[in-house]
Scaffold this active site. Structure first.
Site, mmCIF file in Angstrom:
data_model
loop_
_atom_site.group_PDB
_atom_site.id
_atom_site.type_symbol
_atom_site.label_atom_id
_atom_site.label_comp_id
_atom_site.label_asym_id
_atom_site.label_seq_id
_atom_site.Cartn_x
_atom_site.Cartn_y
_atom_site.Cartn_z
ATOM 1 C CE LYS A 20 -2.709 5.079 -3.118
ATOM 2 N NZ LYS A 20 -1.563 5.746 -3.691
ATOM 3 C CG ASN A 70 -3.732 5.946 -8.325
ATOM 4 O OD1 ASN A 70 -3.543 5.166 -9.257
ATOM 5 N ND2 ASN A 70 -3.456 7.239 -8.424
ATOM 6 N N GLY A 92 3.518 -0.849 1.450
ATOM 7 C CA GLY A 92 2.074 -0.668 1.232
ATOM 8 C C GLY A 92 1.713 -0.506 -0.240
ATOM 9 N N GLY A 93 0.450 -0.138 -0.476
ATOM 10 C CA GLY A 93 -0.074 -0.016 -1.847
ATOM 11 C C GLY A 93 0.718 0.917 -2.742
ATOM 12 N N GLY A 122 6.433 14.699 -2.622
ATOM 13 C CA GLY A 122 5.542 14.007 -3.549
ATOM 14 C C GLY A 122 4.545 14.892 -4.276
#
Length: 243
Positions: A64, A85, A126-127, A226
């Protein structure tokens, strides 16, 4: 000409996106296909861009941030977040990067919020965590990153105590800990201080209920995986590709 879309990532055979979009194309009778571009290194991305049939890509772990160097242009929100993304292939295969993660997260989080939530802990740096941070700032929720190797303004897992957990009623897992098949793993936070006013949000969607979530549920917290975020960001990606 058949339009090709796909997912850029590493070790992505488990991916949600391929199943989701393949089903969508079939249901809506669209002459499109969706492929996984499983790359061991980001420089192999250049091969993908040479295919004139490719119209758009989703991007997942671990690319990403790394893929940004190959973009001709960045949407202002993606630029501010520092991670993308979604990639749109414009005329002449010019590449523009977008971020729809923040949208998916924001819209899936809103129904879960309660009045006691003023601060959030973001587990992982992270991304994906960058889009989460952007979304929280737009919801006026203060946030702090928790990292195994914290920077000066981040917390380490060993810093987390009762006072911190009481102050931060929203806890978001942006790490891969607990993803199938390693479903017994979970972020090392003091779950004993979680209350019914807490919301534990896990970016993982496989399994449906992670150990992180079930440990929160035991304490009466509201929990979410998610999946809804993924569906919302995927639909937003489709919108971007067809703008």
């Amino acid at each position: 000409m058949k339009k090709i879309y796909g997912l850029l990532g590493r070790n992505i055979s488990y991916s949600f996106s391929k199943g989701y979009f393949s089903e969508k194309f079939e249901k809506e009778n669209l002459d499109c296909e969706y492929n996984n571009f499983d790359l061991t290194q980001i420089k192999d991305f250049l091969e993908v861009t040479k295919d004139p049939h490719v119209q758009g890509l989703n991007v997942t772990i671990p690319y990403k941030e790394e893929v940004i160097q190959y973009m001709d242009d960045l949407d202002p929100i993606a630029k501010e977040i520092g991670a993308i993304n979604v990639i749109k292939f414009d005329k002449g295969q010019k590449l523009k990067g977008y971020n729809s993660d923040y949208y998916g997260f924001t819209e899936s989080l809103k129904p879960l919020l309660n009045k006691t939530i003023k601060k959030a802990l973001i587990l992982g740096t992270g991304g994906a965590s960058k889009a989460i941070a952007y979304a929280l700032s737009h919801l006026n929720i203060d946030y702090t990153f928790v990292s195994r190797n914290p920077d000066f303004n981040e917390l380490s897992y060993s810093d987390l105590d009762e006072d911190i957990i009481q102050a931060y009623k929203l806890i978001i897992n942006c790490t891969p800990l607990g993803t199938h098949p390693n479903i017994h793993n979970y972020p090392d936070i003091p779950y004993e201080f979680i209350t019914k006013n807490h919301v534990l949000y896990d970016l993982i969607y496989n399994p449906d209920e992670t150990t992180f979530m079930s440990k929160g549920k035991e304490k009466g917290a509201t929990v979410s995986n998610g999946l809804q975020m993924l569906i919302l960001q995927a639909e937003k990606a489709w919108e971007i590709w067809n703008m």
